[in-house]
Design a protein around this motif. Structure first.
Motif, PDB file in Angstrom:
ATOM      1  N   PRO A 172       0.602  -0.981  -0.165  1.00  0.00           N
ATOM      2  CA  PRO A 172       0.297   0.156   0.477  1.00  0.00           C
ATOM      3  C   PRO A 172       0.851   1.600  -0.307  1.00  0.00           C
ATOM      4  O   PRO A 172       1.922   0.698   0.522  1.00  0.00           O
ATOM      5  N   THR A 173       0.211   2.308  -0.639  1.00  0.00           N
ATOM      6  CA  THR A 173       0.803   3.673  -0.281  1.00  0.00           C
ATOM      7  C   THR A 173       0.541   4.140   0.454  1.00  0.00           C
ATOM      8  O   THR A 173      -0.271   3.550   1.553  1.00  0.00           O
ATOM      9  N   VAL A 174       0.971   5.465   1.435  1.00  0.00           N
ATOM     10  CA  VAL A 174       0.630   6.289   1.979  1.00  0.00           C
ATOM     11  C   VAL A 174      -0.639   6.374   2.491  1.00  0.00           C
ATOM     12  O   VAL A 174      -1.433   6.220   3.059  1.00  0.00           O
ATOM     13  N   GLU A 175      -1.795   7.170   1.720  1.00  0.00           N
ATOM     14  CA  GLU A 175      -2.923   7.015   1.064  1.00  0.00           C
ATOM     15  C   GLU A 175      -3.653   5.923   1.333  1.00  0.00           C
ATOM     16  O   GLU A 175      -4.330   5.705   1.815  1.00  0.00           O
ATOM     17  N   GLN A 176      -3.127   4.784   0.800  1.00  0.00           N
ATOM     18  CA  GLN A 176      -3.664   3.472   1.046  1.00  0.00           C
ATOM     19  C   GLN A 176      -3.814   2.856   2.187  1.00  0.00           C
ATOM     20  O   GLN A 176      -4.913   2.469   3.188  1.00  0.00           O
ATOM     21  N   LEU A 177      -2.277   2.894   2.648  1.00  0.00           N
ATOM     22  CA  LEU A 177      -2.181   2.569   4.017  1.00  0.00           C
ATOM     23  C   LEU A 177      -3.134   3.771   5.486  1.00  0.00           C
ATOM     24  O   LEU A 177      -3.862   2.650   6.379  1.00  0.00           O
ATOM     25  N   ALA A 178      -3.505   4.395   4.972  1.00  0.00           N
ATOM     26  CA  ALA A 178      -4.525   5.526   5.299  1.00  0.00           C
ATOM     27  C   ALA A 178      -5.704   5.539   5.778  1.00  0.00           C
ATOM     28  O   ALA A 178      -6.221   4.833   6.590  1.00  0.00           O
ATOM     29  N   GLN A 179      -5.908   4.748   4.612  1.00  0.00           N
ATOM     30  CA  GLN A 179      -7.288   4.570   4.053  1.00  0.00           C
ATOM     31  C   GLN A 179      -7.296   3.173   4.642  1.00  0.00           C
ATOM     32  O   GLN A 179      -8.811   2.331   5.317  1.00  0.00           O
ATOM     33  N   ILE A 180      -6.554   1.734   4.888  1.00  0.00           N
ATOM     34  CA  ILE A 180      -6.563   0.592   5.043  1.00  0.00           C
ATOM     35  C   ILE A 180      -7.039   1.342   6.848  1.00  0.00           C
ATOM     36  O   ILE A 180      -8.188   0.070   7.671  1.00  0.00           O
ATOM     37  N   ALA A 181      -6.046   1.460   7.387  1.00  0.00           N
ATOM     38  CA  ALA A 181      -6.501   2.009   8.769  1.00  0.00           C
ATOM     39  C   ALA A 181      -7.669   2.344   9.462  1.00  0.00           C
ATOM     40  O   ALA A 181      -8.244   2.196  10.468  1.00  0.00           O
ATOM     41  N   ILE A 182      -8.301   2.988   7.881  1.00  0.00           N
ATOM     42  CA  ILE A 182      -9.875   3.983   9.205  1.00  0.00           C
ATOM     43  C   ILE A 182     -10.682   2.868   8.282  1.00  0.00           C
ATOM     44  O   ILE A 182     -11.108   2.214   9.097  1.00  0.00           O
ATOM     45  N   ALA A 183     -10.800   2.234   7.520  1.00  0.00           N
ATOM     46  CA  ALA A 183     -11.633   0.968   7.054  1.00  0.00           C
ATOM     47  C   ALA A 183     -11.504  -0.271   8.517  1.00  0.00           C
ATOM     48  O   ALA A 183     -12.596  -0.739   8.699  1.00  0.00           O
ATOM     49  N   THR A 184     -10.292  -0.715   7.958  1.00  0.00           N
ATOM     50  CA  THR A 184     -10.622  -1.256   9.963  1.00  0.00           C
ATOM     51  C   THR A 184     -10.831  -0.398  11.163  1.00  0.00           C
ATOM     52  O   THR A 184     -11.224  -1.572  12.055  1.00  0.00           O
ATOM     53  N   ALA A 185     -10.500   0.486  11.197  1.00  0.00           N
ATOM     54  CA  ALA A 185     -11.267   0.947  12.485  1.00  0.00           C
ATOM     55  C   ALA A 185     -12.569   0.921  12.285  1.00  0.00           C
ATOM     56  O   ALA A 185     -13.799   0.268  13.483  1.00  0.00           O
ATOM     57  N   ASP A 186     -13.222   1.282  11.561  1.00  0.00           N
ATOM     58  CA  ASP A 186     -14.910   1.397  11.046  1.00  0.00           C
ATOM     59  C   ASP A 186     -15.602   0.100  11.327  1.00  0.00           C
ATOM     60  O   ASP A 186     -16.283  -0.485  11.912  1.00  0.00           O
ATOM     61  N   SER A 187     -14.470  -1.183  10.667  1.00  0.00           N
ATOM     62  CA  SER A 187     -15.335  -2.220  10.818  1.00  0.00           C
ATOM     63  C   SER A 187     -15.456  -3.222  12.532  1.00  0.00           C
ATOM     64  O   SER A 187     -15.861  -3.904  12.903  1.00  0.00           O
TER      65      SER A 187
END
Length: 346
Positions: A172-187
């Motif tokens: 993941p890029t920086v932006e993708q890793l940030a989105q992964i973190a947000i999505a996983t927290a939401d999950s």
């Protein structure tokens, strides 16, 4: 309302997921789920259990006769046809008849069209096929958005954690890793009802090492803080500092996450996939997933070796996810239809 104590004894249903779905159902939330592999005996048995829990499973099948075949035909609404045609693009006119005979394609189009809230497949279909169809027909929740995955881990202690990304994005890029973190927290929040404490993992803790991969984790952490200032997140952290309070006291004493993380974001797919399997095999944890994140509607994959209990639990996850997508009385987050990321799995 169904309570965890009322879990049927004929299946190993996760008590927390059962209770979370009971709350969704009591609040008038999502209950309709499509199981496009209705020709499989495990799927039919899982559907019976889901009905006993108050869900509304719909079985599709490709056999020439039977109720599952009949449901496949009945789902061919105008809206479903439109979604399939858009997903097929220029190939639509010649490819549509074949797509209409594919339970997986029809189920994805039906969810995209709002005929049901979620799809669970993979008991007889390869993961690549399930994900490709999800990208093509359902699409990301925002055009060009990041679709990732997480695993819900139930530890032997009974504690629940989320690991991401363990199945979709290799580097993941920086932006993708940030989105992964947000999505996983939401999950984590949607599935457990708890508040996420997110650890951005690395081989460095708070500047103890320098490397390009460490910089990606730091920058992604900063990006998440800018996008979600209220989210409890810290990084970069080594796993021991994120998980163990004694180590945290020595390595990251000022961190609000260190020593008490419940969401772990791995720096790449290799680390995430290895990490969840070590936790599953050596620590005896139950791993539910991969749970797909960032799609316009919940679609989740099964192992082809899935048990009846696996199918039931992933279906409950999907329906609880759907309630977060479409809260009762609230506005939908769905932006259905195929989007840019679909080409990655073609």
């Amino acid at each position: 309302m169904l309570l965890a104590s009322a879990v049927p004894q004929h299946a190993d249903i996760d008590p927390m997921l059962h209770e979370r779905f009971a709350r969704v159902r009591a609040g008038g939330g999502a209950q309709r789920i499509i199981l496009p592999e209705g020709d499989d005996a495990r799927v039919r048995q899982a559907a019976d259990i889901l009905r006993s829990l108050g869900a509304e499973p719909r079985l599709l099948g490709g056999s020439s006769s039977g109720a599952a075949r009949q449901d496949l035909v009945q789902l061919r609404s105008v809206a479903v046809l439109e979604h399939l045609e858009r997903a097929l693009g220029a190939r639509g006119p010649e490819a549509l008849p074949e797509a209409l005979e594919d339970p997986l394609a029809v189920s994805m189009a039906a969810v995209a069209a709002g005929e049901a809230q979620a799809v669970v497949a993979g008991a007889t279909s390869p993961t690549s096929q399930v994900m490709r169809m999800a990208f093509r027909v359902v699409g990301p929740s925002t055009p060009g958005g990041t679709v990732s995955s997480s695993f819900l881990m139930r530890l032997s202690s009974g504690e629940y954690q989320c690991f991401g990304d363990c199945a979709v994005i290799p580097d993941p890029t920086v932006e993708q890793l940030a989105q992964i973190a947000i999505a996983t927290a939401d999950s984590f929040r949607a599935l457990t009802g708890g508040e996420p404490r997110v650890a951005m993992l690395s081989f460095s803790t708070a500047g103890s090492a320098e490397h390009a991969s460490v910089s990606v984790v730091r920058e992604a952490t900063a990006r998440v803080r800018a996008l979600r200032p209220g989210l409890c997140i810290d990084g970069e952290l080594q796993f021991d500092a994120a998980a163990d309070q004694l180590v945290a006291a020595a390595k990251a004493p000022d961190s609000a996450v260190a020593g008490r993380a419940n969401v772990y974001i791995f720096p790449n797919l290799a680390a995430g996939n290895i990490g969840y399997k070590i936790t599953q095999r050596l620590a005896g944890a139950q791993a539910y997933g991969p749970i797909l994140q960032g799609l316009a509607a919940p679609v989740n994959d099964l192992s082809r070796g899935a048990s009846v209990s696996d199918i039931v639990n992933v279906s409950l996850i999907s329906l609880v996810q759907a309630a977060a997508y479409n809260p009762p009385g609230g506005e939908t987050r769905r932006e259905s239809g195929p989007h840019h990321q679909r080409a990655r799995f073609s």
